[in-house]
Design a protein around this motif. Structure first.
Motif, short mmCIF file in Angstrom:
data_model
loop_
_atom_site.label_atom_id
_atom_site.label_comp_id
_atom_site.label_asym_id
_atom_site.label_seq_id
_atom_site.Cartn_x
_atom_site.Cartn_y
_atom_site.Cartn_z
N ASN A 2 -28.40 -38.17 15.52
CA ASN A 2 -29.77 -39.05 16.05
C ASN A 2 -29.49 -39.68 14.29
N ASP A 3 -30.90 -40.45 14.68
CA ASP A 3 -31.06 -41.23 13.18
C ASP A 3 -31.28 -40.20 11.76
N ILE A 4 -32.00 -39.19 12.22
CA ILE A 4 -32.71 -38.23 11.12
C ILE A 4 -31.57 -37.43 10.51
N SER A 5 -30.34 -36.93 11.77
CA SER A 5 -29.29 -36.08 11.07
C SER A 5 -28.22 -37.06 10.19
N ALA A 6 -28.23 -38.67 10.21
CA ALA A 6 -27.44 -39.77 10.56
C ALA A 6 -27.90 -39.84 8.65
N LYS A 7 -29.28 -39.85 8.34
CA LYS A 7 -29.22 -40.16 6.80
C LYS A 7 -29.92 -38.87 6.18
N ILE A 8 -29.60 -37.62 6.68
CA ILE A 8 -29.93 -36.74 5.50
C ILE A 8 -27.76 -36.44 5.05
N LYS A 9 -27.26 -36.43 6.19
CA LYS A 9 -25.80 -36.87 5.72
C LYS A 9 -25.02 -37.57 4.52
N GLU A 10 -26.74 -38.86 4.97
CA GLU A 10 -26.16 -40.21 4.25
C GLU A 10 -26.15 -39.41 2.29
N GLN A 50 -41.57 -39.71 6.00
CA GLN A 50 -42.91 -39.63 5.55
C GLN A 50 -43.92 -38.20 6.17
N ILE A 51 -43.30 -37.62 5.70
CA ILE A 51 -43.86 -35.92 6.17
C ILE A 51 -43.88 -34.94 4.31
N THR A 52 -45.35 -34.67 4.44
CA THR A 52 -45.30 -33.62 3.97
C THR A 52 -44.53 -31.92 4.07
N ILE A 53 -44.09 -31.37 2.93
CA ILE A 53 -43.41 -30.00 2.85
C ILE A 53 -44.03 -29.21 2.39
N GLU A 54 -44.93 -28.40 3.07
CA GLU A 54 -45.40 -26.95 2.94
C GLU A 54 -44.70 -26.54 1.90
N ASN A 62 -34.61 -23.86 6.55
CA ASN A 62 -35.26 -24.92 7.16
C ASN A 62 -33.82 -26.07 6.40
N PHE A 63 -33.51 -25.63 5.19
CA PHE A 63 -32.99 -26.62 4.80
C PHE A 63 -31.29 -26.21 4.43
N LYS A 64 -30.94 -24.89 5.25
CA LYS A 64 -29.37 -24.71 4.90
C LYS A 64 -28.11 -25.59 5.18
N THR A 65 -28.55 -26.38 6.65
CA THR A 65 -27.75 -27.29 7.25
C THR A 65 -27.91 -28.27 7.12
N ILE A 66 -27.63 -29.52 8.14
CA ILE A 66 -28.10 -31.05 8.03
C ILE A 66 -28.85 -30.61 9.56
N ASN A 67 -28.48 -29.66 10.88
CA ASN A 67 -29.26 -29.80 11.38
C ASN A 67 -30.53 -29.21 12.08
N ALA A 68 -30.51 -27.77 10.48
CA ALA A 68 -32.42 -27.04 10.32
C ALA A 68 -32.62 -27.77 9.85
N MET A 69 -32.91 -28.48 8.99
CA MET A 69 -33.03 -30.39 8.54
C MET A 69 -33.48 -31.01 9.49
N THR A 70 -32.85 -31.69 9.76
CA THR A 70 -33.26 -31.71 11.17
C THR A 70 -34.58 -31.39 12.22
N HIS A 71 -34.62 -30.60 12.87
CA HIS A 71 -35.05 -29.75 13.20
C HIS A 71 -36.47 -29.31 12.68
N LEU A 72 -36.38 -29.36 11.29
CA LEU A 72 -37.61 -29.16 10.53
C LEU A 72 -38.95 -30.68 10.72
N ILE A 73 -37.75 -31.98 10.05
CA ILE A 73 -38.42 -32.70 10.50
C ILE A 73 -39.51 -33.21 11.72
N GLU A 74 -38.28 -32.95 12.99
CA GLU A 74 -38.81 -33.46 13.99
C GLU A 74 -40.10 -33.02 14.63
N LEU A 79 -46.24 -32.93 14.87
CA LEU A 79 -47.31 -32.48 14.41
C LEU A 79 -47.78 -33.93 14.53
N VAL A 80 -47.13 -33.98 13.16
CA VAL A 80 -48.25 -36.20 12.58
C VAL A 80 -48.50 -36.48 13.83
#
Length: 83
Positions: A2-10, A50-54, A62-74, A79-80
């Protein structure tokens, strides 16, 4: 992907030029991440999505894989949008 994963991978590919990082590959286990890069990664995610990481979000899981980061962002963007 998805777009989120693509941006992180880039973003990550700028730093891991000689490695085709997969969505479920552990960037910590690969040895690519130091504390300075971890801060850059969090800053990128906050600004790009456009999120805040608390403090409670700052968990390796939450940050070890692209999938984990994508899930956190989603989760964070859902929530926002609900508030």
């Amino acid at each position: 992907m998805n777009d989120i994963s693509a941006k992180i991978k880039e973003f990550l590919s700028r730093f891991f030029r000689n490695h085709d990082l997969q969505l479920d590959e552990d960037i910590f286990a690969l040895g690519f991440v130091n504390s300075m890069f971890a801060m850059q990664l969090v800053l990128f995610i906050e600004q790009e999505f456009q999120i805040t990481i608390e403090n409670e979000d700052l968990d390796f899981a939450n940050f070890k894989t692209i999938n984990a980061m994508t899930h956190l962002i989603e989760i964070k963007t859902t929530l926002v949008s609900q508030t």
